[in-house]
Design a protein around this motif. Structure first.
Motif, mmCIF file in Angstrom:
data_model
loop_
_atom_site.group_PDB
_atom_site.id
_atom_site.type_symbol
_atom_site.label_atom_id
_atom_site.label_comp_id
_atom_site.label_asym_id
_atom_site.label_seq_id
_atom_site.Cartn_x
_atom_site.Cartn_y
_atom_site.Cartn_z
ATOM 1 N N ALA A 152 0.875 -1.182 0.000
ATOM 2 C CA ALA A 152 0.000 0.000 0.000
ATOM 3 C C ALA A 152 0.905 1.223 0.000
ATOM 4 C CB ALA A 152 -0.913 -0.003 1.220
ATOM 5 N N VAL A 153 0.502 2.247 -0.737
ATOM 6 C CA VAL A 153 1.301 3.468 -0.860
ATOM 7 C C VAL A 153 0.358 4.651 -0.730
ATOM 8 C CG1 VAL A 153 2.921 4.768 -2.301
ATOM 9 C CG2 VAL A 153 2.699 2.296 -2.612
ATOM 10 N N TYR A 154 0.779 5.701 -0.025
ATOM 11 C CA TYR A 154 0.069 6.952 -0.242
ATOM 12 C C TYR A 154 1.064 8.096 -0.267
ATOM 13 C CZ TYR A 154 -0.437 8.531 4.720
ATOM 14 O OH TYR A 154 -0.238 8.944 6.019
ATOM 15 N N CYS A 155 0.732 9.089 -1.038
ATOM 16 C CA CYS A 155 1.608 10.253 -1.212
ATOM 17 C C CYS A 155 0.760 11.484 -0.956
ATOM 18 C CB CYS A 155 2.155 10.278 -2.639
ATOM 19 S SG CYS A 155 3.536 11.413 -2.850
ATOM 20 N N THR A 156 1.255 12.376 -0.090
ATOM 21 C CA THR A 156 0.506 13.590 0.204
ATOM 22 C C THR A 156 1.264 14.794 -0.337
ATOM 23 O OG1 THR A 156 -0.386 14.975 1.985
ATOM 24 C CG2 THR A 156 1.453 13.547 2.566
ATOM 25 N N ILE A 162 5.272 13.901 0.450
ATOM 26 C CA ILE A 162 5.664 12.834 1.378
ATOM 27 C C ILE A 162 4.989 11.533 0.980
ATOM 28 C CG2 ILE A 162 5.537 12.063 3.783
ATOM 29 C CD1 ILE A 162 5.779 15.010 4.599
ATOM 30 N N LEU A 163 5.780 10.493 0.860
ATOM 31 C CA LEU A 163 5.277 9.175 0.449
ATOM 32 C C LEU A 163 5.476 8.181 1.583
ATOM 33 C CD1 LEU A 163 5.704 7.414 -2.923
ATOM 34 C CD2 LEU A 163 6.525 6.233 -0.874
ATOM 35 N N LEU A 164 4.419 7.454 1.897
ATOM 36 C CA LEU A 164 4.516 6.376 2.874
ATOM 37 C C LEU A 164 4.112 5.082 2.173
ATOM 38 C CD1 LEU A 164 3.344 9.064 4.542
ATOM 39 C CD2 LEU A 164 3.589 7.477 6.430
ATOM 40 N N PHE A 165 4.749 3.999 2.543
ATOM 41 C CA PHE A 165 4.367 2.711 1.958
ATOM 42 C C PHE A 165 4.611 1.598 2.953
ATOM 43 C CE2 PHE A 165 7.876 -0.169 1.104
ATOM 44 C CZ PHE A 165 8.993 0.625 1.311
ATOM 45 N N THR A 166 3.976 0.466 2.690
ATOM 46 C CA THR A 166 4.277 -0.765 3.394
ATOM 47 C C THR A 166 4.176 -1.934 2.432
ATOM 48 O OG1 THR A 166 3.788 -2.174 5.319
ATOM 49 C CG2 THR A 166 1.902 -1.229 4.163
ATOM 50 N N THR A 167 5.012 -2.940 2.650
ATOM 51 C CA THR A 167 4.870 -4.232 1.949
ATOM 52 C C THR A 167 4.615 -5.325 2.996
ATOM 53 O OG1 THR A 167 7.255 -4.608 2.088
ATOM 54 C CG2 THR A 167 6.423 -3.574 0.056
ATOM 55 N N GLY A 168 4.241 -4.857 4.204
ATOM 56 C CA GLY A 168 4.042 -5.817 5.291
ATOM 57 C C GLY A 168 5.265 -5.960 6.184
ATOM 58 N N GLU A 173 8.486 6.195 5.743
ATOM 59 C CA GLU A 173 8.201 7.538 5.212
ATOM 60 C C GLU A 173 9.366 8.078 4.405
ATOM 61 O OE1 GLU A 173 7.205 10.478 8.178
ATOM 62 O OE2 GLU A 173 7.778 12.118 6.836
ATOM 63 N N PHE A 174 9.040 8.620 3.225
ATOM 64 C CA PHE A 174 10.028 9.226 2.332
ATOM 65 C C PHE A 174 9.556 10.634 1.971
ATOM 66 C CE2 PHE A 174 12.703 5.589 1.196
ATOM 67 C CZ PHE A 174 11.969 4.572 1.789
ATOM 68 N N VAL A 175 10.526 11.529 1.808
ATOM 69 C CA VAL A 175 10.208 12.905 1.430
ATOM 70 C C VAL A 175 10.891 13.213 0.113
ATOM 71 C CG1 VAL A 175 10.323 15.339 2.112
ATOM 72 C CG2 VAL A 175 9.980 13.576 3.849
ATOM 73 N N PHE A 280 -3.820 -0.738 5.911
ATOM 74 C CA PHE A 280 -2.600 -1.564 5.888
ATOM 75 C C PHE A 280 -1.426 -0.760 6.478
ATOM 76 C CE2 PHE A 280 0.132 -4.377 2.772
ATOM 77 C CZ PHE A 280 0.654 -5.078 3.847
ATOM 78 N N ILE A 281 -1.283 0.474 6.021
ATOM 79 C CA ILE A 281 -0.179 1.320 6.489
ATOM 80 C C ILE A 281 -0.325 1.625 7.983
ATOM 81 C CG2 ILE A 281 0.805 3.647 6.285
ATOM 82 C CD1 ILE A 281 0.279 3.391 3.227
ATOM 83 N N ILE A 282 -1.554 1.887 8.416
ATOM 84 C CA ILE A 282 -1.806 2.164 9.836
ATOM 85 C C ILE A 282 -1.481 0.934 10.686
ATOM 86 C CG2 ILE A 282 -3.708 2.453 11.518
ATOM 87 C CD1 ILE A 282 -2.998 5.119 10.442
ATOM 88 N N GLU A 283 -1.966 -0.237 10.262
ATOM 89 C CA GLU A 283 -1.725 -1.462 11.048
ATOM 90 C C GLU A 283 -0.231 -1.771 11.128
ATOM 91 O OE1 GLU A 283 -3.863 -4.983 10.109
ATOM 92 O OE2 GLU A 283 -5.815 -4.164 10.656
#
Ligand code: P6P
Length: 335
Positions: A152-156, A162-168, A173-175, A280-283
């Motif tokens: 899951a990815v989100y970019c604000t 700012i991009l956040l992602f998870t693969t589990g 967090e990336f800027v 997914f990212i929150i968990e």
């Protein structure tokens, strides 16, 4: 922390090669979207597009433009069998003349777009699923539980991109660093604070809320003298990506619960491309993502644009909010 790019970080995490390539390409799409949104006023792309999407919502010109950016960039990666989006009634099959791959993408290309004309942060939310086959993809192939997401990815798009992602393997967090135009690692394995004094909900819907939500929010507002024994603060930005980035940074509880406003809808937010990827990212950062009655990522989707009630954020505060739901059925009736 040493400066490390998204691609290098994925390699360091031993992310499966094709998935790593896919996430890098999603990030490239987000760079293009960030540039388009930030130059929007000069491109004549602000304001309404003059039509409505499958949700019956007014489409912004940028909703359509950002959707096209994702489709056009991602279809050439050779990594996808298909895509689905908030802005398209049905899925998009990769054209016959293009190489296909083992993944499906489902996304909200510009979440919070009602804010884009007033310069409040908006964002892109992407869920990565396994494609059951490379050809003849159907809408039904996207109807996978949130627990089956590969990433899951989100970019604000705000003061920073700012991009956040998870693969589990945790949430990271990336800027976007302007000079290099690279997403650089800022926080590895984000840990969401378990407690909070900050709730986010659209209080104008109070009269429509189910009893558990009314009771919980009333007790938050009762402050130290009330049963929760603390003074809360409230935020509402009307942009899920912006709200949840704040929650990821300092804790909080974000709520768009099922209510009685429109009984034909079991919530406002969409399961496949908002609640599941954000959940997914929150968990993965130690938070909880619930409908109020069940874990969001356990829901078996029945439609691409299925809606769901959302309560997610700091695990102890979400547990408190869920305790108010225990004696109620999902339609808000008492057990
Ligand atoms: P309201 C944006 O349209 C969105 O889907 C979410 O990003 C946001 O949290 C919510 O809807 C805002 O809804 O009813 O406050 O405008």
């Amino acid at each position: 922390m040493s400066a490390i790019t998204l691609a290098d970080f994925l390699a360091k995490q031993n992310t499966e090669t094709q998935l790593a390539r896919l996430l890098v390409e999603v990030a490239e799409s987000c760079k293009i979207i960030a540039d388009t949104v930030q130059r929007g006023p000069f491109l004549g792309v602000m304001g309404q597009a003059g039509n409505t999407n499958v949700q019956g919502e007014e489409q912004k010109k940028l909703d359509i433009i950002t959707n096209d950016i994702l489709i056009e960039h991602m279809q050439d990666t050779g990594l996808l069998a298909g895509m689905a989006s908030e802005e398209m009634d049905h899925h998009y099959a990769i054209p016959a003349d293009k190489d296909k791959g083992d993944f499906l993408l489902v996304f909200d290309p510009l979440d919070g777009s009602s804010n884009v004309d007033v310069n409040i942060a908006v964002g892109t939310i992407v869920s990565v699923l396994a494609a059951p086959k490379k050809d003849s993809i159907a809408d039904e192939d996207f109807l996978q539980k949130g627990s089956e997401q590969l990433a899951a990815v989100y970019c604000t798009y705000g003061a920073s991109t700012i991009l956040l992602f998870t693969t589990g393997q945790g949430s990271h967090e990336f800027v976007l660093e302007k000079d290099s135009n690279e997403f650089m690692l800022m926080v590895e394995n984000i840990q969401l604070p378990a407690d909070t004094k900050e709730f986010a909900i659209n209080a104008s819907n109070q009269r429509h809320w189910q009893a558990p939500v009314k009771n919980y929010i009333a007790d938050c507002i009762a402050g130290e003298e009330g049963p929760l024994h603390k003074n809360y603060n409230m935020r509402w930005v009307a942009s899920m990506v912006a709200e949840l980035y704040r929650v990821m940074c300092r804790g909080g509880i974000f709520m768009y619960p099922r209510d009685h406003k429109d009984l034909s809808k079991v919530g406002k937010l969409r399961l496949l491309y908002e609640a599941n990827p954000m959940g997914f990212i929150i968990e993965q950062s130690g938070g909880v993502a619930s409908t109020g009655y069940k874990r969001i990522m356990d829901i078996q989707p029945e439609g691409l644009h299925q809606r769901v009630g959302v309560i997610m954020g700091s695990k102890n505060e979400v547990a408190t909010a869920l305790s108010y739901h225990q004696n109620f059925n999902e339609d808000g009736s008492t057990k």
